[in-house]
Every structure is written in structure tokens, then in C-alpha cells.
Design a protein around this motif. Sequence first.
Motif, PDB file in Angstrom:
ATOM      1  N   ASP A  97       0.866  -1.166   0.000  1.00  0.00           N
ATOM      2  CA  ASP A  97       0.000   0.000   0.000  1.00  0.00           C
ATOM      3  C   ASP A  97       0.906   1.220   0.000  1.00  0.00           C
ATOM      4  O   ASP A  97       1.434   1.608   1.036  1.00  0.00           O
ATOM      5  N   ASP A  98       1.110   1.793  -1.192  1.00  0.00           N
ATOM      6  CA  ASP A  98       2.070   2.883  -1.317  1.00  0.00           C
ATOM      7  C   ASP A  98       1.573   4.170  -0.666  1.00  0.00           C
ATOM      8  O   ASP A  98       2.374   4.994  -0.242  1.00  0.00           O
ATOM      9  N   THR A  99       0.256   4.348  -0.582  1.00  0.00           N
ATOM     10  CA  THR A  99      -0.246   5.567   0.046  1.00  0.00           C
ATOM     11  C   THR A  99      -0.023   5.521   1.555  1.00  0.00           C
ATOM     12  O   THR A  99       0.283   6.535   2.179  1.00  0.00           O
ATOM     13  N   LYS A 100      -0.147   4.344   2.156  1.00  0.00           N
ATOM     14  CA  LYS A 100       0.091   4.211   3.596  1.00  0.00           C
ATOM     15  C   LYS A 100       1.542   3.837   3.891  1.00  0.00           C
ATOM     16  O   LYS A 100       1.912   3.678   5.051  1.00  0.00           O
ATOM     17  N   HIS A 101       2.350   3.671   2.847  1.00  0.00           N
ATOM     18  CA  HIS A 101       3.750   3.232   3.012  1.00  0.00           C
ATOM     19  C   HIS A 101       3.787   1.963   3.852  1.00  0.00           C
ATOM     20  O   HIS A 101       4.463   1.902   4.872  1.00  0.00           O
ATOM     21  N   GLN A 102       3.043   0.979   3.416  1.00  0.00           N
ATOM     22  CA  GLN A 102       2.910  -0.242   4.191  1.00  0.00           C
ATOM     23  C   GLN A 102       3.076  -1.457   3.285  1.00  0.00           C
ATOM     24  O   GLN A 102       2.598  -1.477   2.159  1.00  0.00           O
ATOM     25  N   THR A 104       2.696  -5.716   3.655  1.00  0.00           N
ATOM     26  CA  THR A 104       2.310  -6.845   4.501  1.00  0.00           C
ATOM     27  C   THR A 104       2.667  -8.135   3.788  1.00  0.00           C
ATOM     28  O   THR A 104       2.226  -8.368   2.660  1.00  0.00           O
ATOM     29  N   THR A 133       8.907   2.716   5.487  1.00  0.00           N
ATOM     30  CA  THR A 133       7.786   1.825   5.186  1.00  0.00           C
ATOM     31  C   THR A 133       7.489   0.946   6.392  1.00  0.00           C
ATOM     32  O   THR A 133       8.393   0.418   7.019  1.00  0.00           O
ATOM     33  N   ASP A 134       6.219   0.822   6.705  1.00  0.00           N
ATOM     34  CA  ASP A 134       5.787  -0.040   7.793  1.00  0.00           C
ATOM     35  C   ASP A 134       5.692  -1.460   7.237  1.00  0.00           C
ATOM     36  O   ASP A 134       4.947  -1.706   6.294  1.00  0.00           O
TER      37      ASP A 134
END
Length: 143
Positions: A97-102, A104, A133-134
Motif C-alpha cells: 500500500d504505497d499511500t500508507k507506506h505499508q 504486509t 515503510t511499515d
Amino acid sequence: SAVDVIPSTPDWGWEDVSYLMEDVCFEAAANATEQVFVIRNASALDQFYTQIDSSQLCEEAVTRKSFAFSDGTVIAGLWSTGTGCQSQYVVQNVLRDDTKHQVTIQLQFVTEGECPYELVQPFWVAMQNMAGTDIQIEVQRSS
């Protein structure tokens, strides 16, 4: 229902760095089961080794290995435990998820066989361009 055939060695864009943890004893790894570690730089890696040593679960201090953190490379990993003859992880999916910098990583932890062995399986990867990034790792169990 359609079954997705996943190639046996897909390129997920990471490098296996389990060797960095090969000196962590069984007890310490088992104690940290399913706890996700994200290590972003050399001092964090050193702190991680210190944390393992200070748990006093291992008879000897962990051999500290160095790793070149460049290009925003981040190490992420965990251990899973199970009973059987052997165990492995199957990567189910990697969600970005590039908008949330995540990111999984979804894994399936599979144990095979009827052996009475306590197994600890490492999953440790280095991923580039992950600064800020998370990173999350989810483990689903099946046997």
C-alpha cells in the motif's frame, strides 16, 4: 474453485538473510515466536543481538554478524514454532500500500510429518527501498 499455481521460487524482491540469525539459540527463538522484528540499521541490529543476549536464554552470546544497510534496506523477520518432521513457510501474498507506506507479507507456516520434534523455523528477509515503510508479517498456520 480456481487454484492459483504459484511458481516454486517466485522473486518477491527480497533476499533471505536467515544466516544473520543462525546463532540465535532455540530457546531464544522459540521465546520470540510470532513476534515480528523490523531492523532498519546497523545499530538496531546490534540492539537486537543485545536483546537476545540479555534474555539469558542462550548459554553463549550470539555471534554478531554485520549487514550492509544500503538503499533503504530493511530487515524483517520472525520465528514460528511447531511440531513435526520439518517445517516451511509458503508465501501467500505480499500486499503493498504505497499511500500508507505499508507492506504486509502473508505467510503460511506448514509443518509436515508425524515426528515429535519441536521445530523453530526462521523467516528473515532483507528488502530494499523500505526506509519509512511499515512492514508487517502475518502468519497463518496449517499442518
